[in-house]
Design an enzyme around this catalytic site. Sequence first.
Site, PDB file in Angstrom:
ATOM      1  N   GLU A  74       1.043  -1.239  -0.296  1.00 18.49           N
ATOM      2  CA  GLU A  74      -0.004  -0.498   0.192  1.00 18.49           C
ATOM      3  C   GLU A  74       0.947   1.045  -0.051  1.00 18.49           C
ATOM      4  O   GLU A  74       0.841   2.244   0.954  1.00 18.49           O
ATOM      5  CB  GLU A  74      -0.829   0.129   1.541  1.00 18.49           C
ATOM      6  CG  GLU A  74      -1.406  -1.216   1.301  1.00 18.49           C
ATOM      7  CD  GLU A  74      -3.417  -0.566   2.368  1.00 18.49           C
ATOM      8  OE1 GLU A  74      -3.150   0.214   3.127  1.00 18.49           O
ATOM      9  OE2 GLU A  74      -4.145  -2.127   2.331  1.00 18.49           O
TER      10      GLU A  74
ATOM     11  N   GLU B 182      -5.464  -8.473   1.383  1.00 21.17           N
ATOM     12  CA  GLU B 182      -6.460  -8.368   2.683  1.00 21.17           C
ATOM     13  C   GLU B 182      -7.878  -8.116   2.062  1.00 21.17           C
ATOM     14  O   GLU B 182      -7.747  -7.400   1.223  1.00 21.17           O
ATOM     15  CB  GLU B 182      -5.138  -6.647   2.669  1.00 21.17           C
ATOM     16  CG  GLU B 182      -4.071  -6.951   3.586  1.00 21.17           C
ATOM     17  CD  GLU B 182      -3.777  -5.842   3.832  1.00 21.17           C
ATOM     18  OE1 GLU B 182      -4.468  -4.929   4.900  1.00 21.17           O
ATOM     19  OE2 GLU B 182      -2.513  -4.982   4.668  1.00 21.17           O
TER      20      GLU B 182
HETATM   21  C1  FCB Z   1      -4.085  -2.309   5.347  1.00 25.34           C
HETATM   22  C2  FCB Z   1      -2.942  -2.309   5.866  1.00 25.34           C
HETATM   23  C3  FCB Z   1      -3.376  -2.806   7.084  1.00 25.34           C
HETATM   24  C4  FCB Z   1      -4.206  -3.095   8.209  1.00 25.34           C
HETATM   25  C5  FCB Z   1      -5.492  -3.104   7.384  1.00 25.34           C
HETATM   26  C6  FCB Z   1      -6.578  -2.490   8.433  1.00 25.34           C
HETATM   27  O1  FCB Z   1      -4.403  -0.472   5.270  1.00 25.34           O
HETATM   28  O2  FCB Z   1      -2.615  -2.108   5.373  1.00 25.34           O
HETATM   29  O3  FCB Z   1      -1.817  -3.460   8.201  1.00 25.34           O
HETATM   30  O4  FCB Z   1      -4.041  -1.889   9.390  1.00 25.34           O
HETATM   31  O5  FCB Z   1      -5.983  -1.839   6.090  1.00 25.34           O
END
Ligand code: FCB
Length: 454
Positions: A171, A361
């Site tokens: 990210e 994620e």
């Molecule tokens: C993302 C991050 C991760 C976590 C989630 C909820 O942006 O990569 O580390 O904090 O959000």
Amino acid sequence: MTVEIRPRSAPTPTLFLWGAATSSYQIEGAFADDGRGPSIWDTFSRTPGKVKHGDTGDVACDHYHRYLDDVQLMAGLGLKAYRFSIAWPRIMPEPGVVNQKGLDFYDRLVDALLERDILPWPTLYHWDLPQYLEDAGGWPVRDTAYRFAEYAGIVHEALKDRVSHWTTLNEPWCSALLGYANGEHAPGRKEPSAAVAAVHHLLLGHGLAIPTLSGNIGITLNMSHVTPATEAPEDVDAARRIDGIQNRLFLDPVLRGSYPADIVADLADLSDFSHVLDGDLEIISRPVDFLGVNYYSPALVAAGEPAAQGSTPWIGAESARWMEGGRKRTTMGWEIDERGLYDLLVRLRKDYPAVDLYVTENGAAFADVVSADGAVHDPDRIDYLQRHLNACADAIRDGVPLKGYFAWSLLDNFEWAHGYDQRFGIVHVDFDTHRRTPKDSALWYAARIRKGEL
Ligand code: FCB
């Protein structure tokens, strides 16, 4: 042309990778063990007022000392892959110094995973920049990109015989915009022009690292499916701008070798992009094997002043508002809409067809508690995961080359500026005793993995 219509229950290819994800600063603790140096998150979390309750990652889940138990836990859940990140300040605690003990930790972790047939899926940078590099200017400075590639090569050398999948960055939007433009994340600077340079140097670091790695190489981006609230031209334009800043500003250089012209024009007041040197975009667009997709929530946007908010708006969001989509929200306030994931995946296949996709994620925070029966009942999280996995199945059925899914997160952990208040884990962590309790969602996820169907 015949169109094959497969029933919803059609099994997914057995190669679909089922995993869970964490990151170093959020779980490891052991902030000064075995020669680890300070990172920008150590400094930031110690600065009063930056993190809720003054929480820090000093101890976190104490994973550094409990990693074997955690790997055992993963094996019990039947995970096929584990996405974790490597703490740069453990590996290079001082300029030019390689800390063997830091490398040894990941060496042991990788071995423990492989012994249990869990694929190690390391990310090289999940936001814990060594503090000395920030002191030298941080990501707005070009040299940081070269330091990143150097560090990537060192980690690769230590693990290349056992690691087949490498992610360079997690990210970069967050690192650059939250870290350097609105200051909500470390290092907490509010310098929008510097943030534009940070975007570029993060991406340059990604590209420079590629030749130092082998196997399957990718990058993970946080993306949203952005839709305008109405068809009014100003709302459509707000959606274009937000999509451009959040998605295309990263996707285009990496996968097409150019910055999106409309966004370069939108950012003209902040930057003339003179930090982009000849040849940089060729480096940034070196071929990758996969794109990691982090998806949590959709974005329905309209033109207008941002609703009252305590923080400086993101770059590009100064004249855009996030609208209420009318759906349930998690305790982060993030609206739940799995359709946004489906639409995003289909869009990525259409606009950037050359890479495999992994959801690296996806997950939700809720106010979980250990019940009197000793279990953690989290039906809302099961519902969230179920919906998003269904969206993945639909996308695959519609031709999206989606190869795996990592739930965020394996463990409740340090949720950045929110401290320990937001629980994203499928496994509950008691932050006093460090006791782990698989939530109902973990048991549900394990059953889903055993079934092998998406
Ligand atoms: C993302 C991050 C991760 C976590 C989630 C909820 O942006 O990569 O580390 O904090 O959000």
